[in-house]
Design an enzyme around this catalytic site. Structure first.
Site, PDB file in Angstrom:
ATOM      1  N   ALA A   1       0.804  -1.230   0.000  1.00 59.21           N
ATOM      2  CA  ALA A   1       0.000   0.000   0.000  1.00 59.21           C
ATOM      3  C   ALA A   1       0.833   1.273   0.000  1.00 59.21           C
ATOM      4  O   ALA A   1       0.559   2.212   0.736  1.00 59.21           O
ATOM      5  CB  ALA A   1      -0.977  -0.007   1.186  1.00 59.21           C
TER       6      ALA A   1
ATOM      7  N   LYS B   1      12.116  -6.428  -2.297  1.00 58.87           N
ATOM      8  CA  LYS B   1      11.789  -5.318  -3.196  1.00 58.87           C
ATOM      9  C   LYS B   1      12.459  -4.079  -2.669  1.00 58.87           C
ATOM     10  O   LYS B   1      12.911  -4.053  -1.532  1.00 58.87           O
ATOM     11  CB  LYS B   1      10.277  -5.040  -3.163  1.00 58.87           C
ATOM     12  CG  LYS B   1       9.429  -5.977  -3.940  1.00 58.87           C
ATOM     13  CD  LYS B   1       8.009  -5.483  -3.858  1.00 58.87           C
ATOM     14  CE  LYS B   1       7.147  -6.248  -4.866  1.00 58.87           C
ATOM     15  NZ  LYS B   1       6.095  -5.487  -5.427  1.00 58.87           N
TER      16      LYS B   1
ATOM     17  N   ASP C   1      -4.973 -12.836  -8.371  1.00 58.57           N
ATOM     18  CA  ASP C   1      -4.626 -14.154  -8.933  1.00 58.57           C
ATOM     19  C   ASP C   1      -3.308 -14.128  -9.710  1.00 58.57           C
ATOM     20  O   ASP C   1      -2.981 -15.068 -10.433  1.00 58.57           O
ATOM     21  CB  ASP C   1      -5.774 -14.687  -9.811  1.00 58.57           C
ATOM     22  CG  ASP C   1      -5.974 -13.844 -11.058  1.00 58.57           C
ATOM     23  OD1 ASP C   1      -5.269 -12.817 -11.210  1.00 58.57           O
ATOM     24  OD2 ASP C   1      -6.843 -14.206 -11.875  1.00 58.57           O
TER      25      ASP C   1
ATOM     26  N   THR D   1      -6.046  -6.786 -11.689  1.00 56.98           N
ATOM     27  CA  THR D   1      -6.477  -5.635 -12.492  1.00 56.98           C
ATOM     28  C   THR D   1      -5.353  -5.229 -13.435  1.00 56.98           C
ATOM     29  O   THR D   1      -4.368  -4.638 -13.000  1.00 56.98           O
ATOM     30  CB  THR D   1      -6.829  -4.435 -11.580  1.00 56.98           C
ATOM     31  OG1 THR D   1      -7.532  -4.925 -10.460  1.00 56.98           O
ATOM     32  CG2 THR D   1      -7.649  -3.401 -12.314  1.00 56.98           C
TER      33      THR D   1
ATOM     34  N   ASP E   1      45.155   9.060  -4.619  1.00 54.67           N
ATOM     35  CA  ASP E   1      44.118   9.160  -3.581  1.00 54.67           C
ATOM     36  C   ASP E   1      44.704   9.855  -2.352  1.00 54.67           C
ATOM     37  O   ASP E   1      44.925   9.230  -1.317  1.00 54.67           O
ATOM     38  CB  ASP E   1      43.631   7.732  -3.255  1.00 54.67           C
ATOM     39  CG  ASP E   1      42.527   7.714  -2.214  1.00 54.67           C
ATOM     40  OD1 ASP E   1      41.897   8.762  -1.991  1.00 54.67           O
ATOM     41  OD2 ASP E   1      42.302   6.642  -1.619  1.00 54.67           O
TER      42      ASP E   1
HETATM   43  C1  SPV Z   1      37.902   4.339  -0.781  1.00 54.38           C
HETATM   44  O1  SPV Z   1      37.206   3.599  -1.483  1.00 54.38           O
HETATM   45  O2  SPV Z   1      38.394   5.380  -1.196  1.00 54.38           O
HETATM   46  C2  SPV Z   1      38.174   3.989   0.619  1.00 54.38           C
HETATM   47  C3  SPV Z   1      38.200   2.573   1.015  1.00 54.38           C
HETATM   48  O3  SPV Z   1      38.430   4.884   1.392  1.00 54.38           O
HETATM   49  S1  SPV Z   1      39.857   2.058   0.903  1.00 54.38           S
HETATM   50  O4  SPV Z   1      40.313   2.319  -0.459  1.00 54.38           O
HETATM   51  O5  SPV Z   1      39.894   0.656   1.232  1.00 54.38           O
HETATM   52  O6  SPV Z   1      40.647   2.845   1.848  1.00 54.38           O
HETATM   53 MG    MG Z   2      38.931   6.685   0.490  1.00 56.22          MG
END
Ligand code: SPV
Ligand code: MG
Length: 437
Positions: free
Chosen positions: A11, A45, A92, A123, A205
């Site tokens: 619902a 779902k 059904d 329906t 990074d």
């Molecule tokens: C990322 O995905 O940037 C993370 C996880 O910080 S890790 O790379 O494992 O540090």
């Molecule tokens: Mg990270």
């Protein structure tokens, strides 16, 4: 005494088909609506748009409904045994396909109870699934998206998150669905990873890709999806800056930010002790968490504290001490990270943390210890599993292989099988082909 008629419903979107079935049921007696809870729905779902209480309010006020009770299980059996109705009424459309086992067990139990199953012709043209698809195509609002993560954590044994670094990966996570083990399996949301955001730009990074840039690209994912996003906030930067980050993410409808307790030039955790990983003091990191919590406007946004003790070569006890302090400072969840392959440090942390804290969600990123299934991780007390880099890591070798094949053969013919068809790419993106009159 009036007979009891049981009718199970989600619902979420009311439509004439549901009113029809309630009216039909009311002819047989008092209609009890078994209203599916988030928990009953979540492994089968996607979550309803409206909360249980909102749906209950709507259903209670429909003519012909006598009572609304929670159905906390996908199977009707527990509630049938509990309420012992004289009739159960159902469309059904469950005679074949994946709903058939549900139907079979209902017939069995109703026979046992001396009751009857009434099936009402379905329906055609108006059903909740197709309406839900229409609504999805309209998108979502930041508020609705943000709330979803907490709802999923409350509703599912473990929430399944996959890394997304562009609109296309977002679309895969949004739409991919398989039938397995008697359930419809999907990803629950997206991880905006600093590693893959940086790597896809050819950058390291190390927080060199700034927040503005990352959010600019994340917008592509937000535009084509409705599922929740967890944002990798790296160290969170200076506390004075983090409070602004929190507000920005919240405004965009991001559900959670994860910040790690490191200081200095951030290096990816998977270097482990091969890189210098300096942890913040507990006091400083707690201050960052509590400042972020004070800055947020809604109750829904989550700040999750990521503990890097195991990455920095420290013992589980150090991680536990930090976890306790971070939760006290207001963290809405703990992410525990490790690059050990056997996963035993993570398991030990989780089991010990759960002895002292039953509720605070635990997030894990099993990149190196990926021999464990989601069920095993859940049994340790983990609530959210993040597959943190797999879309990018799987795309890269596929691209290199294709490029190599072209070099080797001086043509792309041999690479045909490595590529999606032209037809597929032309029709992949919804709304690509404009209908001509
Ligand atoms: C990322 O995905 O940037 C993370 C996880 O910080 S890790 O790379 O494992 O540090
Ligand atoms: Mg990270």
């Amino acid at each position: 005494m009036a007979k009891k008629v049981y009718l199970g419903m989600i619902a979420d979107i009311m439509h004439p088909g549901l009113i029809n079935i309630i009216n039909q049921g009311a002819k047989y007696g008092d209609v009890i609506i078994g209203l599916f809870t988030d928990r009953a729905i979540a492994t089968h779902k996607r979550l309803p748009y409206l909360s249980y209480d909102q749906r209950k309010k709507v259903v209670e006020s429909i003519n012909g409904v006598s009572e609304v009770v929670p159905q906390d299980d996908w199977s009707y059996v527990p509630n049938l045994r509990k309420y012992k109705p004289d009739y159960i009424i159902h469309g059904d459309d469950w005679k074949d396909g994946k709903a058939k086992p549900l139907r079979d067990e209902v017939f069995k139990v109703m026979k046992e109870l001396g009751g009857e199953v009434i099936e009402i012709p379905y329906t055609y043209g108006i059903d909740s699934s197709s309406l839900a698809k229409e609504i999805d195509s309209l998108g979502t609002t930041p508020e609705a998206r943000m709330k979803k993560l907490r709802r999923l954590i409350n509703a599912k044994p473990i929430v399944r998150i996959l890394e997304s670094h562009c609109g296309l990966t977002g679309l895969i996570i949004e739409n991919l669905s398989i039938e397995a083990g008697g359930e419809t399996r999907q990803f629950d949301g997206m991880w905006s990873s600093s590693l893959t955001d940086s790597t896809s730009k050819g950058k390291p990074d190390i927080e060199a890709v700034d927040l503005t840039n990352r959010l600019h690209d994340l917008n592509d994912t937000l535009e084509v999806t409705t599922k929740p996003v967890i944002f990798d906030g790296d160290t969170g930067g200076k506390t004075e800056h983090f409070v602004f980050t929190v507000r920005t993410l919240e405004r965009l409808g991001i559900s959670a930010v994860i910040i790690e307790d490191k200081v200095g030039l951030k290096q990816n955790s998977l270097f482990g002790t091969d890189a210098q990983q300096t942890q913040a003091t507990i006091e400083d990191f707690c201050h960052k968490i509590s400042s972020g919590k004070e800055a947020q406007i809604t109750d829904d946004f989550m700040i999750i504290a990521r503990i890097e003790s195991l990455i920095a070569g420290k013992p589980v006890e150090d991680a536990l001490e930090r976890a306790t302090a971070y939760v006290k400072a207001g963290a809405d969840g703990i992410m525990i990270h490790s690059k050990n392959k056997d996963g035993m440090d993570i398991k030990e942390f989780c089991l010990k943390f759960r002895e002292q804290d039953k509720n605070t969600p635990i997030v894990a990123v099993p990149t190196t210890y990926n021999q464990f299934t989601e069920d095993e991780l859940a049994s340790w007390g983990i609530n959210v599993v993040i597959y943190a880099n797999h879309m990018l890591r799987s795309a890269y070798p596929a691209m290199v292989n294709c490029a190599k094949s072209i070099l080797e053969n001086k043509r792309s013919y041999e690479a045909n099988d490595m590529c999606m068809s032209i037809k597929e790419i032309l029709t992949l993106i919804p709304g690509t082909k404009k209908e001509t009159k």
